[in-house]
Design an enzyme around this catalytic site. Structure first.
Site, PDB file in Angstrom:
ATOM      1  N   ARG A 129       0.792  -1.234   0.000  1.00 50.21           N
ATOM      2  CA  ARG A 129       0.000   0.000   0.000  1.00 50.21           C
ATOM      3  C   ARG A 129       0.827   1.288   0.000  1.00 50.21           C
ATOM      4  NH1 ARG A 129      -3.771  -3.485   3.290  1.00 50.21           N
ATOM      5  NH2 ARG A 129      -5.234  -4.129   1.680  1.00 50.21           N
ATOM      6  N   SER A 188       0.943  -7.750   9.709  1.00 47.64           N
ATOM      7  CA  SER A 188      -0.209  -8.442   9.118  1.00 47.64           C
ATOM      8  C   SER A 188      -0.140  -9.918   9.487  1.00 47.64           C
ATOM      9  CB  SER A 188      -0.186  -8.333   7.589  1.00 47.64           C
ATOM     10  OG  SER A 188      -0.189  -6.987   7.180  1.00 47.64           O
ATOM     11  N   GLY A 190      -3.445 -11.639  10.832  1.00 47.54           N
ATOM     12  CA  GLY A 190      -4.528 -11.926  11.773  1.00 47.54           C
ATOM     13  C   GLY A 190      -5.283 -13.212  11.482  1.00 47.54           C
ATOM     14  N   TRP A 250      -2.622  -4.252  10.528  1.00 46.71           N
ATOM     15  CA  TRP A 250      -2.148  -4.434   9.151  1.00 46.71           C
ATOM     16  C   TRP A 250      -2.366  -3.241   8.229  1.00 46.71           C
ATOM     17  CZ3 TRP A 250      -6.154  -4.178   5.652  1.00 46.71           C
ATOM     18  CH2 TRP A 250      -7.436  -4.522   6.097  1.00 46.71           C
ATOM     19  N   ASN A 268      -9.047  -8.330  13.752  1.00 44.19           N
ATOM     20  CA  ASN A 268      -9.896  -9.292  14.440  1.00 44.19           C
ATOM     21  C   ASN A 268      -9.110 -10.072  15.491  1.00 44.19           C
ATOM     22  OD1 ASN A 268      -8.746 -10.541  11.804  1.00 44.19           O
ATOM     23  ND2 ASN A 268      -9.220 -12.319  13.052  1.00 44.19           N
ATOM     24  N   ASP A 319     -15.260 -11.115  11.839  1.00 45.14           N
ATOM     25  CA  ASP A 319     -14.068 -10.568  11.177  1.00 45.14           C
ATOM     26  C   ASP A 319     -14.187  -9.063  10.944  1.00 45.14           C
ATOM     27  OD1 ASP A 319     -11.448 -10.732  10.202  1.00 45.14           O
ATOM     28  OD2 ASP A 319     -12.159 -10.837   8.139  1.00 45.14           O
TER      29      ASP A 319
HETATM   30 CA    CA Z   1      -9.340 -10.088   9.546  1.00 48.23          CA
END
Ligand code: CA
Length: 587
Positions: A129, A188, A190, A250, A268, A319
């Protein structure tokens, strides 16, 4: 001096080998319209430009200046925001690549490809990103959870540090952020039972300065020593579940300079099956809240200590990651606020001093999992809309399936909204969809998916899923809505010229009227847009750039919706547009 000497001096100044991005440059990114040196066009992530050279009257004259291909065999989702500095655009691409491109000609200056090992575990496409810039370096994170600093002139590696263990499911996709000489990152993973954290690295050396886990019970670090524990061990978690409790950070974070606070969201709690993380109704008792998953955290940038927290979804079970960006703004009454549009479908306003709850309003239709948000900011749960407990099922291997709105990809996912200082409204890229979801038994295994749930996403309406909304943060009123057939997955930018820019998976790059939502200009980019627009000024002309390249989580996880959009083609092109001077006043 002769005219010749002056011209040479000007040329040297324009591309100075010694130009250094300073803390002041980062702090003034919104007001200095000649460059874009932060993710979010300012570390408060307003994505608002005071430029009005380009406006409602002349946007029809906006034309392509150049396009740059990042394709080859490596395409998939292109979600980055470009950085613009010293005549160069720095932009990341899929598969952990970084490109430096001449901002005027579109010619490549250099390209860096991270060598990724076999066995990386990105959950939701091989995206990145964006980069951060500071001094003479460019920083970005890679899918194998490394943080890389490159010389901005040459692309040579200055340092390259392992942040986390990719074999345990950690990866990295967010744009880093620089505050006071420290590169601040999240993590990141999860969906693999990792432990979320926010970390700070010295921009010069790459050494870790501090680390703050986002799940209760885990110890922080400061200058190579243990610092303080996050919360109290297991206070809102049963047994050992906190040890692999998720809460991944994340999407990166924002920085509110006025309160000197980093604001990061935590994803989450893991696993998705919420019955493994607490008993009873979450409204009765807070012992199953699973802090600080599905929360926003205010963090001290010097020490990594938590200043405040606000949990959007206690004992989250759908989520509904709490990672979405937190945007600092001043409301029409002069109150200093944060705005954030959560995955769970509610738009929250918080107090900037302490993160305290101010208000929450739904920004998508037919929300089913909660009746609303109470006066303390806590959801009023509809427990019948929590996916069932497998242990209560006759065969014990699949709990009751429920249809929940929004879907797990959220009322809004990662794609950043914009706050306009001109209108005082937020422009929120949202999606109207729901899901069948059920729980299953699950146990943790390193490097394996840790969900304990199955799901199928479904559209709510026949004719559209995507919905760009103009939202008044004072009242929650939706002033206008732009409907799009495919789910929206691109960032949004607003300008003082009265324009709201975003893109669609169908490939259209759009400029809308900020007061009416009317489309004033569009351009077909050839592939789906899931990137983030930026604008800047050079030589009195206004430029706009956006990445085009379809991908991201929707085609991979979108269930029935993914089938609906499987005709869309991949791509990987950075488009740059300009309003030629001679057309600025042509109406
Ligand atoms: Ca998630």
């Amino acid at each position: 001096m002769t005219r010749f000497t002056l011209a040479v001096c000007a040329a040297i100044l324009a591309t100075s080998a010694h130009a250094q991005v300073t803390d002041e440059d980062l702090a003034n990114d919104q007001s200095d319209t000649s460059q874009v040196v932060t993710n979010g066009m300012g570390r408060d992530l307003q994505r608002y430009s005071p430029l009005e050279i380009l406006n409602k009257d002349n946007v029809k004259n906006l034309v392509p200046a150049w396009a740059f291909s990042m394709g080859g065999e490596k395409q998939r989702g292109q979600e980055a925001q470009p950085i613009v500095y010293d005549g160069v655009i720095y932009v990341t691409g899929s598969y952990s690549r970084l490109f430096a491109i001449d901002a005027m000609t579109g010619k490549e200056v250099w390209q860096y490809d991270a060598r990724l090992p076999e066995g990386i575990l990105p959950c939701c496409d091989v995206i990145n990103r964006g980069a951060a810039i500071y001094g003479d370096k460019i920083f970005f994170g890679t899918l194998d959870a490394r943080l890389v600093a490159l010389d901005r002139h040459t692309g040579d590696v200055v340092w390259n540090k392992k942040m986390e263990d990719y074999k345990a499911g950690y990866s990295y996709t967010a744009a880093p952020m620089v505050v006071d000489g420290k590169v601040i990152v999240g993590n990141s993973g999860g969906e693999f039972g990792v432990v979320g954290a926010v970390s700070a690295y010295d921009a010069e050396t790459g050494d870790m300065v501090w680390k703050r886990p986002t799940i209760e019970g885990h110890m922080g670090e400061l200058n190579g020593e243990p610092s303080t524990m996050t919360g109290e061990e297991g206070k809102t978690w049963p047994g050992d579940m906190w040890k692999t409790g998720g809460g991944a950070t994340w999407l990166g974070g924002s920085y509110d300079a006025e309160t000197d606070t980093l604001v990061f969201g935590a994803g989450n709690p893991a696993p998705w099956n919420s019955h493994l993380r607490g008993a009873g109704e979450p409204n009765d008792d807070n012992s199953g809240d699973n802090l600080y998953a599905a929360s926003r955290l205010g963090i001290d940038p010097e020490t990594g200590e938590i200043k405040w927290h606000f949990q959007t979804t206690p004992r989250e079970g759908w989520d509904f990651d709490g990672v979405n960006e937190v945007v600092a703004f001043t409301d029409r009454d002069g109150n200093k606020r944060f705005g954030t549009a959560d995955r769970n479908g509610f738009f929250y306003v918080l107090n900037r001093e302490d993160g305290a709850f101010v208000s929450a309003h739904p920004f998508v239709k037919e929300i089913s999992w909660a009746e609303g948000i109470d006066e303390n900011g806590r959801p009023i749960y509809n427990e019948a809309n929590r996916p069932g407990n497998p242990l209560a099922a006759a065969d014990g291997d699949k709990g009751e399936t429920i249809f929940a709105v929004p879907s797990f990809l959220g009322g809004k996912n990662w794609m950043p909204m914009s706050y306009s200082q001109k209108t005082g409204d937020f422009y929120v890229p949202s999606n109207e969809w729901g899901m069948d979801i059920w729980n299953e038994p699950i146990s943790y295994k390193k490097g394996a998916a840790y969900l304990g749930a199955g799901f199928t996403i479904k559209p709510l309406f026949e004719d559209y899923i995507g919905s760009l909304k103009a939202l008044d943060p004072m009242t929650g009123e939706i002033k206008w809505e732009y409907k799009n057939e495919a789910p929206l997955w691109a960032g949004v930018m607003s300008t003082a010229g009265g324009l709201v820019f975003t893109g669609t998976p169908e490939g259209e790059f759009l400029a809308l009227d900020d007061e009416t939502g009317e489309v004033l200009w569009s351009f077909q980019t050839g592939s789906g847009i899931v990137g983030q627009p930026v604008t800047w000024e050079q030589d009195g002309e206004q430029y706009v750039s956006i990445l085009s390249g379809w991908g991201g989580a929707v085609p991979l996880w979108g269930g029935e919706v993914a089938k609906k959009v499987n005709y869309l083609n991949q791509g990987a092109m950075l488009w740059t547009f300009r309003l030629p001077k001679q057309l600025a006043s042509v109406q």
